[in-house]
Write a protein that holds these residues in place. Sequence first.
Motif, PDB file in Angstrom:
ATOM      1  N   THR A 164       0.831  -1.210   0.000  1.00  0.00           N
ATOM      2  CA  THR A 164       0.000   0.000   0.000  1.00  0.00           C
ATOM      3  C   THR A 164       0.861   1.255   0.000  1.00  0.00           C
ATOM      4  O   THR A 164       0.521   2.249  -0.642  1.00  0.00           O
ATOM      5  CB  THR A 164      -0.951   0.021   1.203  1.00  0.00           C
ATOM      6  N   GLY A 165       2.006   1.227   0.695  1.00  0.00           N
ATOM      7  CA  GLY A 165       2.891   2.386   0.696  1.00  0.00           C
ATOM      8  C   GLY A 165       3.484   2.645  -0.678  1.00  0.00           C
ATOM      9  O   GLY A 165       3.437   3.773  -1.194  1.00  0.00           O
ATOM     10  N   LEU A 166       4.044   1.603  -1.297  1.00  0.00           N
ATOM     11  CA  LEU A 166       4.617   1.759  -2.633  1.00  0.00           C
ATOM     12  C   LEU A 166       3.545   2.116  -3.653  1.00  0.00           C
ATOM     13  O   LEU A 166       3.762   2.946  -4.551  1.00  0.00           O
ATOM     14  CB  LEU A 166       5.332   0.470  -3.048  1.00  0.00           C
ATOM     15  N   GLY A 167       2.368   1.496  -3.513  1.00  0.00           N
ATOM     16  CA  GLY A 167       1.272   1.809  -4.426  1.00  0.00           C
ATOM     17  C   GLY A 167       0.811   3.247  -4.299  1.00  0.00           C
ATOM     18  O   GLY A 167       0.487   3.903  -5.295  1.00  0.00           O
ATOM     19  N   ALA A 168       0.793   3.759  -3.085  1.00  0.00           N
ATOM     20  CA  ALA A 168       0.391   5.149  -2.863  1.00  0.00           C
ATOM     21  C   ALA A 168       1.344   6.098  -3.563  1.00  0.00           C
ATOM     22  O   ALA A 168       0.921   7.045  -4.244  1.00  0.00           O
ATOM     23  CB  ALA A 168       0.338   5.447  -1.369  1.00  0.00           C
ATOM     24  N   VAL A 169       2.650   5.847  -3.417  1.00  0.00           N
ATOM     25  CA  VAL A 169       3.652   6.716  -4.044  1.00  0.00           C
ATOM     26  C   VAL A 169       3.553   6.635  -5.563  1.00  0.00           C
ATOM     27  O   VAL A 169       3.568   7.654  -6.263  1.00  0.00           O
ATOM     28  CB  VAL A 169       5.062   6.333  -3.564  1.00  0.00           C
ATOM     29  N   THR A 170       3.451   5.418  -6.090  1.00  0.00           N
ATOM     30  CA  THR A 170       3.375   5.243  -7.537  1.00  0.00           C
ATOM     31  C   THR A 170       2.138   5.925  -8.118  1.00  0.00           C
ATOM     32  O   THR A 170       2.214   6.620  -9.138  1.00  0.00           O
ATOM     33  CB  THR A 170       3.352   3.743  -7.887  1.00  0.00           C
ATOM     34  N   THR A 171       0.999   5.738  -7.468  1.00  0.00           N
ATOM     35  CA  THR A 171      -0.239   6.342  -7.957  1.00  0.00           C
ATOM     36  C   THR A 171      -0.173   7.860  -7.889  1.00  0.00           C
ATOM     37  O   THR A 171      -0.620   8.564  -8.808  1.00  0.00           O
ATOM     38  CB  THR A 171      -1.441   5.833  -7.144  1.00  0.00           C
ATOM     39  N   TRP A 172       0.387   8.375  -6.808  1.00  0.00           N
ATOM     40  CA  TRP A 172       0.502   9.832  -6.661  1.00  0.00           C
ATOM     41  C   TRP A 172       1.281  10.442  -7.826  1.00  0.00           C
ATOM     42  O   TRP A 172       0.858  11.426  -8.437  1.00  0.00           O
ATOM     43  CB  TRP A 172       1.173  10.162  -5.328  1.00  0.00           C
ATOM     44  N   HIS A 173       2.420   9.848  -8.157  1.00  0.00           N
ATOM     45  CA  HIS A 173       3.260  10.431  -9.198  1.00  0.00           C
ATOM     46  C   HIS A 173       2.746  10.150 -10.604  1.00  0.00           C
ATOM     47  O   HIS A 173       3.107  10.872 -11.536  1.00  0.00           O
ATOM     48  CB  HIS A 173       4.700   9.940  -9.040  1.00  0.00           C
ATOM     49  N   SER A 174       1.925   9.125 -10.766  1.00  0.00           N
ATOM     50  CA  SER A 174       1.373   8.845 -12.093  1.00  0.00           C
ATOM     51  C   SER A 174       0.091   9.635 -12.351  1.00  0.00           C
ATOM     52  O   SER A 174      -0.455   9.575 -13.460  1.00  0.00           O
ATOM     53  CB  SER A 174       1.090   7.347 -12.244  1.00  0.00           C
ATOM     54  N   THR A 175      -0.376  10.370 -11.360  1.00  0.00           N
ATOM     55  CA  THR A 175      -1.576  11.193 -11.503  1.00  0.00           C
ATOM     56  C   THR A 175      -1.177  12.625 -11.830  1.00  0.00           C
ATOM     57  O   THR A 175      -0.287  13.174 -11.179  1.00  0.00           O
ATOM     58  CB  THR A 175      -2.394  11.187 -10.189  1.00  0.00           C
ATOM     59  N   PRO A 176      -1.786  13.246 -12.839  1.00  0.00           N
ATOM     60  CA  PRO A 176      -1.461  14.654 -13.124  1.00  0.00           C
ATOM     61  C   PRO A 176      -1.617  15.519 -11.879  1.00  0.00           C
ATOM     62  O   PRO A 176      -2.511  15.297 -11.064  1.00  0.00           O
ATOM     63  CB  PRO A 176      -2.492  15.025 -14.205  1.00  0.00           C
ATOM     64  N   ALA A 177      -0.713  16.480 -11.735  1.00  0.00           N
ATOM     65  CA  ALA A 177      -0.658  17.288 -10.507  1.00  0.00           C
ATOM     66  C   ALA A 177      -2.006  17.915 -10.168  1.00  0.00           C
ATOM     67  O   ALA A 177      -2.387  17.973  -8.993  1.00  0.00           O
ATOM     68  CB  ALA A 177       0.421  18.361 -10.647  1.00  0.00           C
ATOM     69  N   GLU A 178      -2.732  18.369 -11.185  1.00  0.00           N
ATOM     70  CA  GLU A 178      -3.996  19.060 -10.911  1.00  0.00           C
ATOM     71  C   GLU A 178      -5.091  18.104 -10.443  1.00  0.00           C
ATOM     72  O   GLU A 178      -6.132  18.550  -9.942  1.00  0.00           O
ATOM     73  CB  GLU A 178      -4.465  19.816 -12.158  1.00  0.00           C
ATOM     74  N   ARG A 179      -4.878  16.801 -10.572  1.00  0.00           N
ATOM     75  CA  ARG A 179      -5.886  15.822 -10.151  1.00  0.00           C
ATOM     76  C   ARG A 179      -5.504  15.089  -8.867  1.00  0.00           C
ATOM     77  O   ARG A 179      -6.241  14.228  -8.414  1.00  0.00           O
ATOM     78  CB  ARG A 179      -6.114  14.810 -11.280  1.00  0.00           C
TER      79      ARG A 179
END
Length: 252
Positions: A164-179
Amino acid sequence: MEARRRYHRYMPSSDASDTPRRRIVEAAVELLESGGPDAVSTRAVAAAAGMQPPAIYRLFGDKEGLLLAVAEHGYAQFLESKRAQFDPQAADPVDELRRGWDMVVEFGVSRPELFAVMNSATGGRTDAAHRAGLEILHGRVRRLAARGLLRVNEELAAQIIRATGLGAVTTWHSTPAERRDPTLLTILRESMIGAVTRAEPAMPAAETGPAPAARALRAALPDEAGVLSDAEQRLLHEWLSRLAPENGTPLA
């Protein structure tokens, strides 16, 4: 930036003095975090460190060896912070787990390039540092087990916490900043708490008011044209977006 300053407080013991190795590693970290892996060329690093390229080959062998040293440097900073934060006498091991998870995610969110290099590096001191980090994680899990708070076995609990920690980081950075929505990180952490422990997750309060109904109506609207005129569709979309923005808080 605050997170980055905090993690820069510690230097690996092998680089504790102002040595050529330390200057090169620090220069490589700065280039990595400002320009990504492609910016970490031997020529650029040597220039930033005020040295000649042959010094890098002499100390690290090649660029891969330099990136391995960068990963070691990052692990040393991270582990020092993790050890300082870990409190085996904490009154509430669930809250202590939350703090540990938040620290990992904060590091990954605030220092993505270094985090990626650390997670891709293998061998030597990075493996040792990785194992040391896992020992701290397993210590947290063991305390939960000793209190009768685990919902699953210890090995699975540790895997869920890491995933969940690694997934959170990966998802955060793969999401456009405005979203990006920080609520995502809270929900992922509390979902982990609910899956691993018997504690009650501290989930954000459920939405009230017209927003859920507006989302349901938007999802139920037919895709084909002809039901509403173009002007009516635009007006309805504006109303629904005001009641339940696709990203963000409903307008008051």
